[in-house]
Enzyme design. Structure first.
Site, PDB file in Angstrom:
ATOM      1  N   THR A   1       0.848  -1.187   0.000  1.00 18.72           N
ATOM      2  CA  THR A   1       0.000   0.000   0.000  1.00 18.72           C
ATOM      3  C   THR A   1       0.890   1.245   0.000  1.00 18.72           C
ATOM      4  OG1 THR A   1      -1.457  -1.224   1.440  1.00 18.72           O
ATOM      5  CG2 THR A   1      -1.721   1.150   1.478  1.00 18.72           C
TER       6      THR A   1
ATOM      7  N   GLY B   1      -9.168  -4.458   2.842  1.00 19.35           N
ATOM      8  CA  GLY B   1      -8.011  -4.589   3.717  1.00 19.35           C
ATOM      9  C   GLY B   1      -8.104  -3.541   4.821  1.00 19.35           C
TER      10      GLY B   1
ATOM     11  N   GLY C   1      -3.330  -6.543   5.628  1.00 15.70           N
ATOM     12  CA  GLY C   1      -4.340  -5.738   6.303  1.00 15.70           C
ATOM     13  C   GLY C   1      -5.158  -6.524   7.306  1.00 15.70           C
TER      14      GLY C   1
HETATM   15  N1  GLY Z   1      -2.569  -3.223   3.606  1.00 13.11           N
HETATM   16  C1  GLY Z   1      -3.317  -3.320   2.431  1.00 13.11           C
HETATM   17  C2  GLY Z   1      -4.178  -4.471   2.329  1.00 13.11           C
HETATM   18  O1  GLY Z   1      -4.099  -5.409   3.098  1.00 13.11           O
HETATM   19  O2  GLY Z   1      -5.013  -4.480   1.437  1.00 13.11           O
END
Ligand code: GLY
Length: 323
Positions: A165, A195, A219
């Site tokens: 991300t 997420g 996430g």
């Molecule tokens: N951290 C981004 C996701 O898990 O989509």
């Protein structure tokens, strides 16, 4: 001051620094930076050029938070719009709500005249086709998409483990703190999966009295631990930014089942301090840091922290267990 994910923040960090140096509000400066990341197809986990879900569609998540007002705006599973961060910003500016998802988020994006775009680029479409041809059984390919998808998402390996991300944290001249995130999420995710990036308190949180935090990586882990809010709350309770992040790492150590993978926790305080810890990291995670007086943003290594000793750091080692 700015803290930004390396690689996934690279196209935008300079623009955010220039705007902050000119005295622009933190939220405007980080939105402008993230827009550049979202339009850059070489960043394969954010915006146009991002990975598809199991059905071969790109669904985007993004959030903004203004630490002065504690107002937020977020969108999840948004299809067909180039700048989810700006749609999220307009949720904050125009609605009494904080989070819109799916068709409702797309309807709002159309209403405000947000720029539409084909998000699936040929490289990502071909990667999805390869996955489909090699991983989906012949009977399921014949009936696609009217098949059970759950087994496919449980066993799919994200090709971008270690990529992330984009997250931007900033403090402006007035001392206002802001946070923002944007991502296409994990490749081959179940359609509709959110997420941590659009979930305020999990993937990001900002409070101008204490600081801000944002996470990249798996996430699911940050959602379960409420990581971003926890880090800011630990600072409110008196912890230093370093201790607050390490306490959030301890929270993650209690996760024994579900998806266990990598998470990088980025945090700033209001005194100019910052900490970045790469949970289950392999030493390759970096971040950008910029402060007033710097000629340019500098790339620094995140501290790798082993939270799950059995977790190997090679792609394909990410594990999902029921529980
Ligand atoms: N951290 C981004 C996701 O898990 O989509």
């Amino acid at each position: 001051m700015i803290l930004v994910t390396n690689n996934e923040g690279t196209p935008g960090v300079g623009e955010t620094a220039r705007r902050l140096a000119r005295g622009e509000p933190a939220l405007d400066a980080i939105e402008a930076g993230i827009r550049l990341v979202e339009s850059d197809e070489s960043i394969r986990t954010v915006g146009r050029g991002g990975w598809a879900n199991l059905l071969g569609e790109v669904e985007l998540d993004a959030a903004v938070m203004d630490g002065g007002s504690l107002r937020t705006g977020a969108v999840g599973a948004l299809k067909g719009f180039l700048h989810p961060v700006s749609v999220a910003r307009q949720v904050l500016e125009r609605l009494p709500h904080e989070l819109l998802v799916g068709d409702g988020a797309a309807r709002f994006a159309r209403e405000i005249g947000a720029e539409q775009a084909e998000l699936l680029v040929p490289r990502a479409a071909e990667a999805w086709r390869q996955w489909f041809e090699h991983e989906v059984s012949a009977p399921d390919r014949a009936r696609w998409p009217d098949v059970a998808l759950s087994d496919y998402c449980r066993h799919a390996i994200d090709p971008e483990i270690g990529r992330d991300t984009t997250v931007f944290l900033a403090i402006d001249k007035s001392g206002n703190v802001a946070s923002s995130t944007s991502t296409s999420g994990w490749a081959w995710k179940y359609p509709g999966r959110l997420g941590d990036s659009p979930i305020i308190g999990a993937g990001s949180y900002a409070d101008s009295r204490y600081g801000a935090c944002a996470c990249t990586g798996a996430g699911e882990m940050a959602i379960r631990c409420g990581t971003a809010r926890s880090v800011v709350l630990y600072m409110k309770q008196g912890a230093s930014v370093t201790d607050a992040v390490m306490e959030a790492v301890n929270d993650m150590r209690h996760l024994k089942s579900g998806l266990i993978s990598r998470v990088t926790i980025h945090a700033i305080d209001t005194k100019g301090g910052h900490k970045v810890a790469a949970v289950n990291g392999d030493g390759t995670q970096h971040y950008w840091h910029w402060s007033v007086g710097f000629d340019a943003p500098v790339a620094l290594p995140a501290q790798p922290v082993t939270a799950h000793p059995g977790y190997a750091t090679t792609p394909g080692s990410d594990r999902y267990t029921r529980g």
